[in-house]
Design a protein around this motif. Structure first.
Motif, PDB file in Angstrom:
ATOM      1  N   ILE A 104       5.061  -9.451  -7.822  1.00  0.00           N
ATOM      2  CA  ILE A 104       4.882 -10.733  -7.127  1.00  0.00           C
ATOM      3  C   ILE A 104       4.146 -10.510  -5.805  1.00  0.00           C
ATOM      4  N   SER A 105       4.521  -9.458  -5.097  1.00  0.00           N
ATOM      5  CA  SER A 105       3.875  -9.153  -3.814  1.00  0.00           C
ATOM      6  C   SER A 105       2.383  -8.910  -3.995  1.00  0.00           C
ATOM      7  N   ARG A 106       2.039  -8.164  -5.025  1.00  0.00           N
ATOM      8  CA  ARG A 106       0.620  -7.876  -5.266  1.00  0.00           C
ATOM      9  C   ARG A 106      -0.157  -9.151  -5.594  1.00  0.00           C
ATOM     10  N   GLU A 107       0.440 -10.025  -6.385  1.00  0.00           N
ATOM     11  CA  GLU A 107      -0.251 -11.270  -6.736  1.00  0.00           C
ATOM     12  C   GLU A 107      -0.422 -12.168  -5.508  1.00  0.00           C
ATOM     13  N   ILE A 108       0.600 -12.214  -4.670  1.00  0.00           N
ATOM     14  CA  ILE A 108       0.503 -13.028  -3.452  1.00  0.00           C
ATOM     15  C   ILE A 108      -0.606 -12.498  -2.547  1.00  0.00           C
ATOM     16  N   LEU A 109      -0.707 -11.187  -2.447  1.00  0.00           N
ATOM     17  CA  LEU A 109      -1.765 -10.599  -1.623  1.00  0.00           C
ATOM     18  C   LEU A 109      -3.146 -11.010  -2.121  1.00  0.00           C
ATOM     19  N   PRO A 120      19.384  -2.285  -0.387  1.00  0.00           N
ATOM     20  CA  PRO A 120      18.725  -3.024  -1.472  1.00  0.00           C
ATOM     21  C   PRO A 120      17.215  -2.781  -1.435  1.00  0.00           C
ATOM     22  N   SER A 121      16.617  -2.688  -2.571  1.00  0.00           N
ATOM     23  CA  SER A 121      15.174  -2.461  -2.658  1.00  0.00           C
ATOM     24  C   SER A 121      14.553  -3.488  -3.596  1.00  0.00           C
ATOM     25  N   LEU A 122      13.239  -3.599  -3.504  1.00  0.00           N
ATOM     26  CA  LEU A 122      12.540  -4.560  -4.350  1.00  0.00           C
ATOM     27  C   LEU A 122      12.525  -4.090  -5.796  1.00  0.00           C
ATOM     28  N   SER A 123      12.675  -5.037  -6.683  1.00  0.00           N
ATOM     29  CA  SER A 123      12.597  -4.726  -8.108  1.00  0.00           C
ATOM     30  C   SER A 123      11.131  -4.610  -8.516  1.00  0.00           C
ATOM     31  N   PRO A 124      10.853  -4.009  -9.670  1.00  0.00           N
ATOM     32  CA  PRO A 124       9.456  -3.947 -10.143  1.00  0.00           C
ATOM     33  C   PRO A 124       8.801  -5.327 -10.214  1.00  0.00           C
ATOM     34  N   GLU A 149       0.818  -1.216   0.000  1.00  0.00           N
ATOM     35  CA  GLU A 149       0.000   0.000   0.000  1.00  0.00           C
ATOM     36  C   GLU A 149       0.854   1.268   0.000  1.00  0.00           C
ATOM     37  N   ILE A 150       1.988   1.211   0.687  1.00  0.00           N
ATOM     38  CA  ILE A 150       2.837   2.417   0.774  1.00  0.00           C
ATOM     39  C   ILE A 150       4.116   2.233  -0.047  1.00  0.00           C
ATOM     40  N   LYS A 151       3.979   1.560  -1.152  1.00  0.00           N
ATOM     41  CA  LYS A 151       5.130   1.280  -2.016  1.00  0.00           C
ATOM     42  C   LYS A 151       5.889   2.551  -2.401  1.00  0.00           C
ATOM     43  N   ASP A 152       5.191   3.548  -2.917  1.00  0.00           N
ATOM     44  CA  ASP A 152       5.864   4.763  -3.396  1.00  0.00           C
ATOM     45  C   ASP A 152       6.584   5.515  -2.280  1.00  0.00           C
ATOM     46  N   PRO A 153       5.954   5.737  -1.111  1.00  0.00           N
ATOM     47  CA  PRO A 153       6.694   6.398  -0.022  1.00  0.00           C
ATOM     48  C   PRO A 153       7.934   5.615   0.415  1.00  0.00           C
ATOM     49  N   ILE A 154       7.842   4.278   0.409  1.00  0.00           N
ATOM     50  CA  ILE A 154       9.001   3.471   0.801  1.00  0.00           C
ATOM     51  C   ILE A 154      10.150   3.680  -0.180  1.00  0.00           C
ATOM     52  N   ILE A 155       9.838   3.624  -1.457  1.00  0.00           N
ATOM     53  CA  ILE A 155      10.881   3.797  -2.480  1.00  0.00           C
ATOM     54  C   ILE A 155      11.510   5.186  -2.374  1.00  0.00           C
ATOM     55  N   SER A 156      10.670   6.198  -2.193  1.00  0.00           N
ATOM     56  CA  SER A 156      11.178   7.574  -2.098  1.00  0.00           C
ATOM     57  C   SER A 156      12.040   7.768  -0.857  1.00  0.00           C
TER      58      SER A 156
END
Length: 258
Positions: free
Chosen positions: A33-38, A24-28, A7-14
């Protein structure tokens, strides 16, 4: 945790880019994958919430919920993800559910509660044999609970003088062989109640089954006594169910923190 991260993907990346770009950060692809698992484990979270309720009838829903989860996961297997980790998760879920829920319809208290829930009855069962065994078991329980009905005294006062006379023996013996035993009568009554109960239209799924039984208990006297011991069960309250269901709930909760 995974849901909140997504849910807070963009703030985390920023934030990571500004504070410590070397982390290290998650790749696109990993975010996808995270969204599909959810999406896959969301129904498990819903079932966990439902089966853990303390103020509602839940035991009668367990069979339907487990079968529903199996169908959902089977749908993901038929339409596999393009990501291998997601495929492995789906396969693992199906394997675990087959192992844990394969004979859920044969757990007597769950099956009895489901059949006695006027919202579900036999329609909740996939296994026809399990449904028929459940019906027979409930009939037997109802027949055992149902007190013997006292026969009305319709004797003719004028005939009592000769009631014990020997010339009545032949007739009395032949009539006695035609009268059903008390056990047979109670079983027949229980079967008739069950037949009538199953013929009733199903209640809407959001209805209160306990209110229905309170209203209809004068009609289904024997079945209502069995219902008092079965339908009121909360899925995680019975000792013999805890080992099976609590283990499942813990397993589902573990999925939510993958």
């Amino acid at each position: 945790m995974l849901k909140r991260f997504t849910e807070i993907k963009d703030p985390i990346i920023s934030t990571l880019a500004l504070t410590n770009a070397s982390l290290p950060s998650l790749s696109p692809e990993e975010w996808n994958i995270s969204r599909e698992i959810l999406d896959i484990i969301k129904p498990f979270e819903e079932v966990t919430t439902e089966v853990s309720a303390e103020k509602f009838v839940t035991a009668s829903k367990v069979i339907l919920m487990t079968r529903g989860l199996q169908r959902i996961v089977a749908r993901y297997q038929r339409n596999p993800s393009s990501f291998d980790p997601v495929k492995k998760l789906v396969d693992a879920l199906m394997s675990e559910m087959t192992k844990r829920f394969g004979r859920v319809e044969h757990i007597e208290k769950l099956a009895d509660a489901t059949c006695l829930d006027p919202r579900f009855k036999k329609q909740a069962f996939v296994n026809h044999q399990a449904a028929e065994e459940t019906v027979k078991r409930i009939i037997a329980a109802a027949a055992a609970i149902n007190p013997a009905q006292s026969e009305e005294d319709t004797s003719d006062p004028g005939a009592t003088a000769s009631a014990g006379a020997m010339f009545w023996e032949d007739f009395d013996e032949r009539v006695a062989s035609l009268r059903p035993s008390a056990t047979s009568s109670k079983t027949s009554d229980a079967m008739m109640e069950m037949r009538a109960y199953l013929a009733e239209p199903l209640l809407p799924r959001t209805s209160d089954p306990l209110s229905w039984w309170r209203r209809c208990s004068p009609v289904y006297k024997s079945l209502s006594e069995v219902t008092k011991k079965r339908l009121c069960i909360v899925a995680t309250s019975e000792n013999d169910l805890q080992g099976h269901l609590v283990d499942v709930i813990i397993w589902i909760k573990d999925l939510r923190i993958l």
